[in-house]
Design an enzyme around this catalytic site. Structure first.
Site, PDB file in Angstrom:
ATOM      1  N   ARG A   1       0.812  -1.234   0.000  1.00 54.27           N
ATOM      2  CA  ARG A   1       0.000   0.000   0.000  1.00 54.27           C
ATOM      3  C   ARG A   1       0.831   1.264   0.000  1.00 54.27           C
ATOM      4  NH1 ARG A   1      -2.795  -2.543   4.170  1.00 54.27           N
ATOM      5  NH2 ARG A   1      -4.489  -3.862   3.388  1.00 54.27           N
TER       6      ARG A   1
ATOM      7  N   LYS B   1       1.285  11.165 -11.575  1.00 51.96           N
ATOM      8  CA  LYS B   1       0.431  10.209 -12.283  1.00 51.96           C
ATOM      9  C   LYS B   1       1.248   8.953 -12.546  1.00 51.96           C
ATOM     10  CE  LYS B   1      -2.982  12.911 -14.806  1.00 51.96           C
ATOM     11  NZ  LYS B   1      -3.516  13.178 -16.157  1.00 51.96           N
TER      12      LYS B   1
ATOM     13  N   GLU C   1       6.204  18.296 -25.692  1.00 49.71           N
ATOM     14  CA  GLU C   1       5.627  18.675 -24.388  1.00 49.71           C
ATOM     15  C   GLU C   1       6.200  20.018 -23.927  1.00 49.71           C
ATOM     16  OE1 GLU C   1       3.201  16.832 -22.979  1.00 49.71           O
ATOM     17  OE2 GLU C   1       3.450  14.818 -23.823  1.00 49.71           O
TER      18      GLU C   1
ATOM     19  N   LYS D   1       4.998  22.505 -14.916  1.00 50.01           N
ATOM     20  CA  LYS D   1       4.235  21.332 -14.487  1.00 50.01           C
ATOM     21  C   LYS D   1       4.023  21.368 -12.978  1.00 50.01           C
ATOM     22  CE  LYS D   1       2.845  16.812 -14.999  1.00 50.01           C
ATOM     23  NZ  LYS D   1       2.879  15.579 -15.777  1.00 50.01           N
TER      24      LYS D   1
ATOM     25  N   GLU E   1      -6.403  16.472 -10.506  1.00 59.88           N
ATOM     26  CA  GLU E   1      -7.075  16.764 -11.766  1.00 59.88           C
ATOM     27  C   GLU E   1      -8.560  17.065 -11.595  1.00 59.88           C
ATOM     28  OE1 GLU E   1      -6.051  13.935 -14.805  1.00 59.88           O
ATOM     29  OE2 GLU E   1      -6.051  15.561 -16.261  1.00 59.88           O
TER      30      GLU E   1
ATOM     31  N   ARG F   1      -5.602  21.198 -13.751  1.00 60.98           N
ATOM     32  CA  ARG F   1      -4.610  20.264 -14.271  1.00 60.98           C
ATOM     33  C   ARG F   1      -4.945  19.771 -15.675  1.00 60.98           C
ATOM     34  NH1 ARG F   1      -1.310  15.654 -10.941  1.00 60.98           N
ATOM     35  NH2 ARG F   1      -0.274  14.723 -12.713  1.00 60.98           N
TER      36      ARG F   1
ATOM     37  N   ASN G   1      -3.433  18.564 -20.684  1.00 62.98           N
ATOM     38  CA  ASN G   1      -3.866  17.677 -21.766  1.00 62.98           C
ATOM     39  C   ASN G   1      -3.964  18.402 -23.101  1.00 62.98           C
ATOM     40  OD1 ASN G   1      -4.068  15.333 -20.232  1.00 62.98           O
ATOM     41  ND2 ASN G   1      -6.069  15.967 -19.448  1.00 62.98           N
TER      42      ASN G   1
ATOM     43  N   HIS H   1      -3.591  16.635 -26.363  1.00 60.51           N
ATOM     44  CA  HIS H   1      -3.681  15.213 -26.053  1.00 60.51           C
ATOM     45  C   HIS H   1      -5.021  14.598 -26.452  1.00 60.51           C
ATOM     46  CE1 HIS H   1      -0.014  16.032 -23.931  1.00 60.51           C
ATOM     47  NE2 HIS H   1       0.106  14.786 -23.518  1.00 60.51           N
TER      48      HIS H   1
ATOM     49  N   HIS I   1      -4.240  11.615 -28.524  1.00 61.14           N
ATOM     50  CA  HIS I   1      -4.479  10.246 -28.058  1.00 61.14           C
ATOM     51  C   HIS I   1      -5.244   9.423 -29.092  1.00 61.14           C
ATOM     52  CE1 HIS I   1      -3.892  10.929 -23.454  1.00 61.14           C
ATOM     53  NE2 HIS I   1      -2.788  10.518 -24.040  1.00 61.14           N
TER      54      HIS I   1
ATOM     55  N   HIS J   1       4.540   9.136 -28.544  1.00 61.30           N
ATOM     56  CA  HIS J   1       3.568   9.996 -27.870  1.00 61.30           C
ATOM     57  C   HIS J   1       3.707  11.483 -28.234  1.00 61.30           C
ATOM     58  CE1 HIS J   1       0.955  11.461 -24.675  1.00 61.30           C
ATOM     59  NE2 HIS J   1       1.944  12.207 -24.217  1.00 61.30           N
TER      60      HIS J   1
HETATM   61  N1  LIG Z   1       2.869  10.116 -15.721  1.00 61.82           N
HETATM   62  C1  LIG Z   1       2.691  11.122 -16.545  1.00 61.82           C
HETATM   63  O1  LIG Z   1       2.285  12.197 -16.128  1.00 61.82           O
HETATM   64  C2  LIG Z   1       2.999  10.937 -18.010  1.00 61.82           C
HETATM   65  C3  LIG Z   1       3.075  12.041 -18.855  1.00 61.82           C
HETATM   66  C4  LIG Z   1       3.402  11.811 -20.167  1.00 61.82           C
HETATM   67  C5  LIG Z   1       3.660  10.542 -20.629  1.00 61.82           C
HETATM   68  N2  LIG Z   1       3.574   9.494 -19.795  1.00 61.82           N
HETATM   69  C6  LIG Z   1       3.848   8.138 -20.257  1.00 61.82           C
HETATM   70  O2  LIG Z   1       5.220   8.064 -20.625  1.00 61.82           O
HETATM   71  C7  LIG Z   1       5.387   7.048 -21.595  1.00 61.82           C
HETATM   72  C8  LIG Z   1       6.278   7.558 -22.670  1.00 61.82           C
HETATM   73  O3  LIG Z   1       7.531   7.874 -22.101  1.00 61.82           O
HETATM   74  P1  LIG Z   1       8.822   8.132 -22.959  1.00 61.82           P
HETATM   75  O4  LIG Z   1       8.488   9.017 -24.081  1.00 61.82           O
HETATM   76  O5  LIG Z   1       9.878   8.551 -22.023  1.00 61.82           O
HETATM   77  O6  LIG Z   1       9.105   6.720 -23.625  1.00 61.82           O
HETATM   78  P2  LIG Z   1       9.867   5.420 -23.108  1.00 61.82           P
HETATM   79  O7  LIG Z   1       9.903   5.354 -21.673  1.00 61.82           O
HETATM   80  O8  LIG Z   1       9.257   4.282 -23.825  1.00 61.82           O
HETATM   81  O9  LIG Z   1      11.312   5.647 -23.676  1.00 61.82           O
HETATM   82  C9  LIG Z   1      11.493   5.733 -25.063  1.00 61.82           C
HETATM   83  C10 LIG Z   1      12.665   4.891 -25.554  1.00 61.82           C
HETATM   84  O10 LIG Z   1      13.885   5.540 -25.247  1.00 61.82           O
HETATM   85  C11 LIG Z   1      14.780   4.645 -24.604  1.00 61.82           C
HETATM   86  N3  LIG Z   1      15.595   5.462 -23.717  1.00 61.82           N
HETATM   87  C12 LIG Z   1      15.164   6.087 -22.613  1.00 61.82           C
HETATM   88  N4  LIG Z   1      16.113   6.847 -22.088  1.00 61.82           N
HETATM   89  C13 LIG Z   1      17.210   6.693 -22.873  1.00 61.82           C
HETATM   90  C14 LIG Z   1      18.519   7.243 -22.864  1.00 61.82           C
HETATM   91  N5  LIG Z   1      18.878   8.169 -21.973  1.00 61.82           N
HETATM   92  N6  LIG Z   1      19.382   6.831 -23.800  1.00 61.82           N
HETATM   93  C15 LIG Z   1      19.004   5.942 -24.717  1.00 61.82           C
HETATM   94  N7  LIG Z   1      17.773   5.411 -24.814  1.00 61.82           N
HETATM   95  C16 LIG Z   1      16.888   5.790 -23.894  1.00 61.82           C
HETATM   96  C17 LIG Z   1      13.895   3.650 -23.946  1.00 61.82           C
HETATM   97  O11 LIG Z   1      14.571   2.430 -23.745  1.00 61.82           O
HETATM   98  C18 LIG Z   1      12.750   3.525 -24.919  1.00 61.82           C
HETATM   99  O12 LIG Z   1      13.072   2.596 -25.914  1.00 61.82           O
HETATM  100  C19 LIG Z   1       4.008   6.650 -22.044  1.00 61.82           C
HETATM  101  O13 LIG Z   1       3.693   5.403 -21.501  1.00 61.82           O
HETATM  102  C20 LIG Z   1       3.105   7.732 -21.454  1.00 61.82           C
HETATM  103  O14 LIG Z   1       1.826   7.243 -21.130  1.00 61.82           O
HETATM  104  C21 LIG Z   1       3.242   9.680 -18.494  1.00 61.82           C
HETATM  105 ZN   LIG Z   2       1.899  13.909 -22.978  1.00 63.08          ZN
END
Ligand SMILES: NC(=O)c1ccc[n+]([C@@H]2O[C@H](COP(=O)([O-])OP(=O)(O)OC[C@H]3O[C@@H](n4cnc5c(N)ncnc54)[C@H](O)[C@@H]3O)[C@@H](O)[C@H]2O)c1
Ligand SMILES: [Zn+2]
Ligand SMILES: NC(=O)c1ccc[n+]([C@@H]2O[C@H](COP(=O)([O-])OP(=O)(O)OC[C@H]3O[C@@H](n4cnc5c(N)ncnc54)[C@H](O)[C@@H]3O)[C@@H](O)[C@H]2O)c1
Ligand SMILES: [Zn+2]
Lengths: 363, 363
Positions: free
Chosen positions: A121, A143, A185, A229, A239, A243, A247, A250, A254, A267
């Site tokens: 938890r 999130k 972003e 942010k 949210e 907040r 989006n 998005h 999306h 993304h």
């Molecule tokens: N929690 C939130 O508020 C929030 C906001 C936006 C997006 N997200 C989520 O984030 C995800 C997308 O994240 P992302 O864009 O970071 O993609 P990701 O985590 O999939 O990373 C993208 C790619 O880059 C590689 N990589 C990462 N860091 C690296 C580095 N320093 N050097 C070499 N390779 C590297 C990873 O292995 C992966 O293949 C989605 O699932 C999305 O839903 C969450």
């Molecule tokens: Zn986003």
């Protein structure tokens, strides 16, 4: 070293931004009041490059360190991967005072955060984002979650990290396409919150890769984006209202992502398309000037991000996907629409006709 | 109709206690500011008896109602069952403003609460407990979760309901053994918090079944027990300190439950054994008088609850299980020990020798 504080009703935490700070993970974590055991969660690609620095730093600070790797990619952001994190947490007898560290992009960050939120938890959680997107967006704000086979991020929780450690140097190894996706972003924050940041991006010579961008500008981008942010999230953690402006881009973004089965676009690329669409909706509704919308679109193009919707996507399919989006409130699709650079409003008065028209215009 | 308010930093909610109030579920929920869609989660046994009243009441109040059934039993309190709740939530397009209603005992309550905590990062949640244990304990306080194959409640979240609706009449159909199990938690509140409640239980002729207990006493029990839990939880929502006293009887109780593979004892029975053990530890350490400990043990016996540890259980196995319990803090087993009826203290100074001795004495 810059440090930004995220102030929340029940808690506050620091975002530390500094080139090379990855090797200070251990000493930074020592300042937190956490237990001895640390489980670092990462993927094999990232861990191969940065795992050692991370583990060494933690061990040097006296932590008892374990790690758990999840294959790279959004397709592994599942309840099944989560179960495997739980198994590792159990195997090493993690306690409530133990810490999960996410070393990776948003996929690792979201999943690790959800594991931290739900194991016993709630155990401690630290974010070490390694993509630009995770640095400026996913790692801040609490999130967390995983995907359902039929929809992204449907399962999750709000759970705040105890620390976010951002080392811009790790972006050196990030694929350029991922860097640009993160810039989407950043541009978003410029449009919805920080006109100054928008201006700085406009003035820069090149912003389409880590190699091209000036190190000082990159640091400014990281500081202003995480600050934006943090500002928004501090005012509305769960949210309830404000907040939602995060989006921006998005809603249609999306839909485009989902209808191309998360294969054609990363993304940030989908968000870029979504921002162009939302901008066009805003100008059509007379909320935003065409001139400012053009400035946004030019900035997106300069970053090397896409601005059009694939013609193969069916308009009705897009509309239907919008309806099933979780941002829908009592059946109405909600859009974030710019009114001037640095300012947006939330609207559920966008008609299907306008959406239709804009989608067609962007193909 | 009695209504108890649980006051928490971020939220407050009512516990409504009244014979026959099940048929007022709809009207009670209308007072909350929730959306139209309601998903009632239950098990087939309970739903067969109380489902109709529940659904009719909700429909009459204008809600759009769906239901989801999970087979009865602790073995279904799993991530797999949770996934099926998610599937149903998705199928009916639940929105963030929608509500999950748990109609059942602690198993249904914990699982439904966790589903509510994590679907879309949190939808509304209402508890309609149908066992005595769920009424006085599980439904109040916001602990939700599911089991890991290797341990109970290892996966979960703190998530508060918007309303708890307690209709004592539904206890009529509860198996007597389950009724007695719930009484164990009631006795617990007497020992740790409410000496008056303890006295009332002592004075009562019979308390070992719904048929034997006076309706007024049952209502008093429900009111005082939920009030005790609400008091403790209000002062310490996330179990930072005080809340741990609710684990009285649960340290050795959990070990006994787990080592008999959750087959030989229901939870309350194991807690009864655990209270006898904790009481004995307290007297051995000179913290509690033998006289008061005897009064506790007599009350437990009068309720028809077990007071001995099965001889087949290995002492070392019990000690080892205590070590892996999630209430362990930096390797030390924490016990809740009575000092007088109505008062306890938290101790991590219980030696292995004493535990050993007490376990042997109770076989
Ligand atoms: N929690 C939130 O508020 C929030 C906001 C936006 C997006 N997200 C989520 O984030 C995800 C997308 O994240 P992302 O864009 O970071 O993609 P990701 O985590 O999939 O990373 C993208 C790619 O880059 C590689 N990589 C990462 N860091 C690296 C580095 N320093 N050097 C070499 N390779 C590297 C990873 O292995 C992966 O293949 C989605 O699932 C999305 O839903 C969450
Ligand atoms: Zn986003
Ligand atoms: N969240 C908390 O704070 C908390 C506290 C204590 C226990 N729990 C959890 O609660 C669970 C135990 O709950 P429980 O003791 O209510 O058991 P339960 O939910 O398994 O119910 C016991 C049995 O009684 C049946 N039943 C329930 N209500 C009935 C009724 N009115 N008439 C006829 N049959 C009925 C059920 O179908 C089931 O077979 C455990 O999983 C435990 O971990 C949670
Ligand atoms: Zn209990």
């Amino acid at each position: 070293m810059t440090s930004i504080t995220v102030n929340l009703p029940e808690t506050a935490y620091e975002i530390v931004i500094s080139p090379g700070c990855l090797s200070q993970l251990g000493s930074q974590m020592k300042k937190l009041n956490v237990g001895k055991k640390v489980l670092v969660v990462s993927n094999p690609e990232i861990f191969a490059v940065y795992g050692d620095t991370c583990l060494q730093s933690l061990k040097a600070a006296g932590f008892e360190v374990y790690h758990h790797l999840i294959p790279a990619g959004e397709t592994y952001k599942t309840l099944q991967s989560l179960e495997q994190v739980y198994d590792t947490a159990l195997k090493h007898h993690l306690e409530r005072s133990s810490t999960l560290v996410a070393l990776g992009g948003g996929v690792i960050g979201d999943m690790t955060g959800f594991a931290a939120a739900t194991w016993l938890r709630g155990v401690n959680f630290v974010q070490v984002p390694t993509t630009l997107l995770a640095m400026v967006d996913a790692s801040v704000g609490g999130k967390t979650g995983v995907n359902h086979p039929q929809g992204k991020n449907l399962i999750g929780a709000f759970y705040q990290p105890k620390l976010v450690l951002i080392d811009p140097n790790v972006l050196k190894t990030l694929p350029e396409r991922e860097f640009r996706a993160g810039m989407a972003e950043v541009i978003k924050y410029g449009v919805i919150w920080d006109a100054d940041l928008f201006g700085k991006l406009e003035q820069a010579e090149q912003i389409d890769s880590f190699a091209h961008i000036a190190p000082e500008l990159l640091e400014t981008i990281l500081i202003r984006s995480t600050q934006a942010k943090a500002d928004v999230v501090s005012q509305d953690e769960k949210e309830a209202g404000l907040r939602a402006i995060l989006n921006y881009g998005h809603t249609i973004g999306h839909a485009v992502e989902s209808l191309t089965h998360y294969e054609q676009f990363v993304h940030g690329e989908a968000v870029a398309i979504g921002m162009v669409a939302a901008g066009k909706i805003a100008t059509q509704m007379g909320l935003w000037t065409e001139e400012e919308a053009d400035r946004q679109d030019r900035l997106i193009k300069k970053t090397g991000l896409p601005t059009t919707i694939p013609a193969k996507l069916d308009v009705d399919a897009i509309l239907e996907t919008l309806q099933s989006d979780k941002k829908v409130k009592s059946g109405k699709v909600r859009f974030i629409l710019p009114t001037q650079i640095g300012k947006v409003e939330i609207s559920d008065r966008v008609t299907t006709e306008i959406i239709n028209e804009v989608i067609l215009a962007l193909r």
